[in-house]
Design a protein around this motif. Structure first.
Motif, short mmCIF file in Angstrom:
data_model
loop_
_atom_site.label_atom_id
_atom_site.label_comp_id
_atom_site.label_asym_id
_atom_site.label_seq_id
_atom_site.Cartn_x
_atom_site.Cartn_y
_atom_site.Cartn_z
N PRO A 84 0.83 -1.22 0.00
CA PRO A 84 0.00 0.00 0.00
C PRO A 84 0.86 1.26 0.00
N ARG A 85 0.44 2.27 -0.74
CA ARG A 85 1.17 3.53 -0.82
C ARG A 85 1.16 4.23 0.54
N GLU A 86 2.28 4.82 0.88
CA GLU A 86 2.37 5.59 2.12
C GLU A 86 2.30 7.08 1.83
N SER A 87 2.67 7.48 0.60
CA SER A 87 2.65 8.90 0.24
C SER A 87 1.28 9.26 -0.34
N GLY A 88 1.12 10.52 -0.70
CA GLY A 88 -0.15 10.98 -1.25
C GLY A 88 -0.48 10.32 -2.57
N LYS A 89 -1.75 10.31 -2.91
CA LYS A 89 -2.20 9.67 -4.13
C LYS A 89 -1.99 10.58 -5.33
N ILE A 90 -1.61 9.97 -6.45
CA ILE A 90 -1.45 10.69 -7.70
C ILE A 90 -2.77 10.60 -8.46
N THR A 91 -3.28 11.75 -8.92
CA THR A 91 -4.54 11.73 -9.67
C THR A 91 -4.32 11.95 -11.16
N TYR A 92 -3.08 12.23 -11.58
CA TYR A 92 -2.74 12.27 -13.01
C TYR A 92 -1.23 12.13 -13.13
N PRO A 93 -0.75 11.39 -14.15
CA PRO A 93 0.69 11.11 -14.23
C PRO A 93 1.59 12.34 -14.30
N SER A 94 1.09 13.48 -14.80
CA SER A 94 1.94 14.67 -14.87
C SER A 94 2.34 15.18 -13.49
N GLN A 95 1.70 14.63 -12.43
CA GLN A 95 2.06 15.01 -11.06
C GLN A 95 3.23 14.18 -10.53
N LEU A 96 3.65 13.19 -11.29
CA LEU A 96 4.73 12.33 -10.83
C LEU A 96 6.06 13.09 -10.77
N LYS A 97 6.89 12.69 -9.83
CA LYS A 97 8.21 13.29 -9.70
C LYS A 97 8.99 13.04 -10.99
N GLY A 98 9.64 14.08 -11.48
CA GLY A 98 10.38 13.96 -12.73
C GLY A 98 9.61 14.48 -13.93
N LEU A 99 8.31 14.72 -13.76
CA LEU A 99 7.50 15.22 -14.87
C LEU A 99 7.04 16.67 -14.64
N GLU A 100 7.74 17.35 -13.74
CA GLU A 100 7.36 18.73 -13.44
C GLU A 100 7.43 19.61 -14.69
N HIS A 101 8.41 19.32 -15.57
CA HIS A 101 8.57 20.12 -16.78
C HIS A 101 7.37 19.96 -17.71
N MET A 102 6.75 18.78 -17.66
CA MET A 102 5.54 18.56 -18.46
C MET A 102 4.36 19.33 -17.85
N ALA A 103 4.25 19.28 -16.53
CA ALA A 103 3.13 19.95 -15.86
C ALA A 103 3.14 21.45 -16.09
N LYS A 104 4.32 22.04 -16.28
CA LYS A 104 4.42 23.48 -16.47
C LYS A 104 3.92 23.94 -17.83
N LEU A 105 3.63 23.01 -18.72
CA LEU A 105 3.21 23.38 -20.08
C LEU A 105 1.72 23.72 -20.16
N SER A 106 0.99 23.49 -19.09
CA SER A 106 -0.46 23.71 -19.13
C SER A 106 -0.97 24.18 -17.77
N PRO A 107 -2.06 24.95 -17.76
CA PRO A 107 -2.67 25.31 -16.49
C PRO A 107 -3.49 24.18 -15.89
N GLU A 108 -3.68 23.11 -16.66
CA GLU A 108 -4.51 22.00 -16.22
C GLU A 108 -3.71 20.71 -16.12
N SER A 109 -4.22 19.79 -15.33
CA SER A 109 -3.78 18.40 -15.39
C SER A 109 -4.97 17.60 -15.91
N GLY A 110 -4.71 16.39 -16.35
CA GLY A 110 -5.81 15.55 -16.81
C GLY A 110 -6.68 15.13 -15.63
N ALA A 111 -7.77 14.45 -15.93
CA ALA A 111 -8.69 14.05 -14.87
C ALA A 111 -9.32 12.71 -15.19
N ARG A 112 -9.51 11.91 -14.18
CA ARG A 112 -10.29 10.68 -14.29
C ARG A 112 -11.76 11.03 -14.13
N CYS A 113 -12.59 10.50 -15.01
CA CYS A 113 -14.04 10.64 -14.87
C CYS A 113 -14.68 9.74 -15.92
#
Length: 543
Positions: free
Chosen positions: A97-126
Motif C-alpha cells: 500500500p502507498r504511504e505517500s499521497g495519491k497521484i490523480t494524473y501522471p503529470s504530477q509524478l516526480k520527474g514530470l514537473e517540466h511537463m506539468a508546467k506546459l499547461s494550467p490543467e492536469s488531466g482528470a479521471r471521470c
C-alpha cells in the motif's frame, strides 16, 4: 404518426454522447444555438471512456466545467498503473500500500514537473456516465435545444443546406427540419458515415470483447493499491479489469470469439459470474452483473471528415482501441476545432472555404491516434503495456529502433506528451509569418500552427494567459497597442487586443521570443494563426 412543420436551425448535431454534447457547448460559446438529437432516453448509463487528457481539460476549463468534471470523477482519480496476472488478487499481492499521497494524473509524478508546467490543467479521471450529465446540464443551462429519445431517421443535403427527418421514439411523431450544417457525432457505427460511404484507413476490427459491468465491493482490497487496468492473461478467460470507482463498480472486458461460432448469448449470467470470480481470484465474493455489451475492438479512421455541409467528429470519424485513452479526447478536440469555424462562417466573418481546414487539421491527428492505439494491441487484443511509452505509429518502429539514443529519448518524450495530452502538434500554416527559431528546450513557443504557450499571470497561479482567450480571436501585443487597434477598427471581425503589461512582459518574451512591436494573433481554439509586425492578412486567414 403525426408530422409537424419544418423548423430551421443553424447546426444540427446527430448524437448526444460525450462528443455531441461537447460540440453543443462549443457552439454555444460562439453564440450559435444548435439542435441536438439523441436516440437514447438519456445520457450514457455505462462508464465507457474513463478520463480526459490535459488538452481536453484545458477546453473544459475554458467552458467553466473542468472542476465539475474533476469532482464527478474524483473516486476514480487515484486509479493509475497496469497490472498483469492469473487473477486480480494474485496481481495485487506483491504490491505494498502507498504511504505517500495519491497521484490523480501522471503529470504530477516526480520527474514530470517540466511537463506539468506546459499547461494550467492536469488531466482528470471521470467515467463517461458521470461526465455526460455535467455536459448536458451545462448545455441546457446555456440554451441548447437537446432532444433525447429522438432519432434522425433520414437526411439529405444540397448546396443550400441539410434537410433531416427527426422521429420521437416514444410517440412516433416525426418532424422535418432544415439546417445550415450537420455534425455527425453518432458513434462508431455512425449511420451518417455509412450513408455517405466515406473511404476509411486502418486495420479495422482487431478482436471481439464482452464488456461486463459489475458490482463487487473490493474497496478494502485495492485501497492505496489502486490500479487502472489488470490484464488477466489466461487463455480460458482472457481479458482485463478496469477500475470504475475504486470501490464497488468495475468492468471486465472478456475476450470472446465470434469467428469460432461464439455469440454473446452463449455467455449466460451464471457462466459470467463464474468467469468473474475466477478473474478476481476471490471465489466467495458477492457480486452482481449490471450490464453486458458485446463490442468490436476496432481501429479505423475516415480519410475525410467532411462531405459538403456534413462533418464527422469523434468515433464517427475515427474509432480507436481503448489503449492510449485518446478516443473521447480526440472527439472533444474535433468538436472545438469545428465549432469556431462554423460560427465564423455562419456569422459572415469567414467564407465557407475555412471549413475545409477542419479535415486538413484534424484528420491527420485522428488517424495518428487511431494507428497508435492499434499498435498498442497485441494479436489477441491485449495491451502491450511495456511498449506504451515507446511505441511509434505504424511504419516508424523499425527506424526508431535503429536511431541514436538521444533521438530515442526525444521520441519517448514526444510519446509521453501525447499520452498526457499536451498539444505539441502543429497545424499546417498557409501564411508566412515572422517567427524565431524555437530553442531546443522549448515545446511550445508561439509559432504559427501551434497552441499558444501557457504561463501564469498571477502569483497564486489561478489565471493563465490561455484563460484570456475565451473562445475569441485575440491579438497579443508586445508594446504599444494603439497601432493595432486602429488596424482592427477597419475589420468586420471581432478581435480582442491583449497588451502585455510590464508585470508580464518578461514572461511573454521568454515564452514566445516575441520582439518589441511584434503581435501574435491567436485563434479562438488557442492556436497561433499568425505573428508579425504589420497588418494581419485576414483575407488569407479566414478563407
Amino acid at each position: 404518426m403525426k408530422t409537424t412543420n419544418k423548423l430551421h436551425v443553424p447546426v444540427l448535431i446527430a448524437g448526444g454522447g460525450i462528443t455531441g454534447l461537447s460540440a453543443a457547448l462549443f457552439l454555444l460559446q460562439q453564440g450559435i444555438r444548435p439542435l441536438l438529437v439523441e436516440r437514447h432516453q438519456g445520457t450514457s448509463i455505462h462508464p465507457r471512456a474513463r478520463g480526459f487528457d490535459i488538452r481536453t481539460m484545458e477546453l473544459f476549463r475554458e467552458l467553466g466545467i473542468s472542476e465539475a468534471i474533476r469532482e464527478a470523477g474524483k473516486a476514480l482519480g487515484p486509479a493509475w498503473g497496469i497490472l498483469r496476472g492469473n487473477n486480480l488478487a494474485e496481481a495485487l499481492a506483491p504490491i505494498k500500500p502507498r504511504e505517500s499521497g495519491k497521484i490523480t494524473y501522471p503529470s504530477q509524478l516526480k520527474g514530470l514537473e517540466h511537463m506539468a508546467k506546459l499547461s494550467p490543467e492536469s488531466g482528470a479521471r471521470c467515467t463517461q456516465d458521470l461526465a455526460e450529465p455535467v455536459l448536458r446540464a451545462a448545455a441546457e443551462a446555456r440554451g441548447a435545444d437537446l432532444r433525447f429519445h429522438t432519432e434522425m431517421i433520414d437526411y439529405t443535403q444540397d448546396h443550400n443546406g441539410i434537410t433531416a427527418i427527426l422521429k420521437k421514439r416514444e410517440t412516433g411523431e416525426t418532424t422535418t427540419i432544415t439546417a445550415d450544417y450537420l455534425i455527425a457525432a453518432d458513434g462508431a457505427n455512425s449511420p451518417v458515415r455509412k450513408k455517405l460511404n466515406l473511404p476509411v484507413s486502418g486495420p479495422g476490427v482487431l478482436s471481439y470483447f464482452l464488456n461486463i459491468y459489475f458490482e463487487a465491493d473490493m474497496a478494502t482490497l485495492v485501497r492505496d493499491r489502486e490500479f487502472s487496468l489488470c490484464i488477466i492473461d489466461r487463455p480460458d478467460i482472457l481479458g482485463f479489469i478496469s477500475a470504475i470507482n475504486n470501490s464497488d463498480r468495475w468492468v471486465y472486458q472478456l475476450r470472446y470469439y465470434p469467428n469460432k461460432g461464439e455469440t454473446a448469448a452463449d455467455y449466460t449470467e451464471d457462466r459470467l459470474l463464474e468467469i468473474l470470480r475466477s478473474a478476481l481470484g476471490i471465489p466467495q465474493l458477492p457480486m452482481r452483473i449490471l450490464s453486458v455489451l458485446p463490442w468490436e475492438m476496432t481501429a479505423r479512421a475516415t480519410d475525410t471528415m467532411q462531405n459538403g455541409r456534413i462533418f464527422l467528429i469523434g468515433d464517427a470519424a475515427h474509432t480507436m482501441t481503448p489503449y492510449g485513452g485518446k478516443g473521447a479526447n480526440t472527439g472533444i478536440q474535433d468538436a472545438q476545432n469545428l465549432a469556431w469555424k462554423l460560427a465564423a462562417v455562419l456569422k459572415g466573418h469567414a467564407i465557407s472555404g475555412l471549413l475545409d481546414s477542419f479535415t486538413t487539421e484534424r484528420q491527420p491527428i485522428g488517424l495518428a491516434n487511431t494507428l497508435r492505439s492499434a499498435t498498442l494491441a497485441d494479436e489477441r487484443g491485449m495491451l502491450k503495456e511495456e511498449e506504451i511509452m515507446l511505441r511509434q505509429p505504424t511504419g516508424q518502429m523499425q527506424s526508431w529502433q535503429h536511431s541514436k539514443p538521444e533521438e530515442q529519448e526525444a521520441a519517448a518524450s514526444r510519446q509521453l506528451r501525447n499520452l498526457l495530452g499536451i498539444p505539441d502538434y502543429q497545424y499546417p500554416v498557409a501564411i508566412p509569418s515572422s517567427a524565431p527559431e524555437m530553442p531546443a528546450d522549448k515545446v511550445l513557443y508561439g509559432l504559427p500552427g501551434t497552441r499558444m504557450p501557457h504561463f501564469w499571470l498571477d502569483e497564486a497561479h489561478t489565471k493563465s494567459i490561455l484563460d484570456t482567450i475565451k473562445g475569441q480571436f485575440t491579438l497579443f501585443v508586445n508594446g504599444t497597442h494603439s497601432y493595432w487597434q486602429e488596424l482592427l477598427a477597419k475589420q468586420h471581425i471581432p478581435v480582442q487586443v491583449f497588451p502585455l503589461e510590464e508585470d508580464n512582459l518578461a514572461q511573454w518574451e521568454e515564452a514566445t521570443g516575441a520582439a518589441p512591436g511584434e503581435a501574435l494573433l491567436v485563434r479562438p481554439d488557442g492556436f497561433v494563426a499568425w505573428r508579425g509586425t504589420t497588418a494581419v492578412p485576414w483575407e488569407v486567414l479566414l478563407s
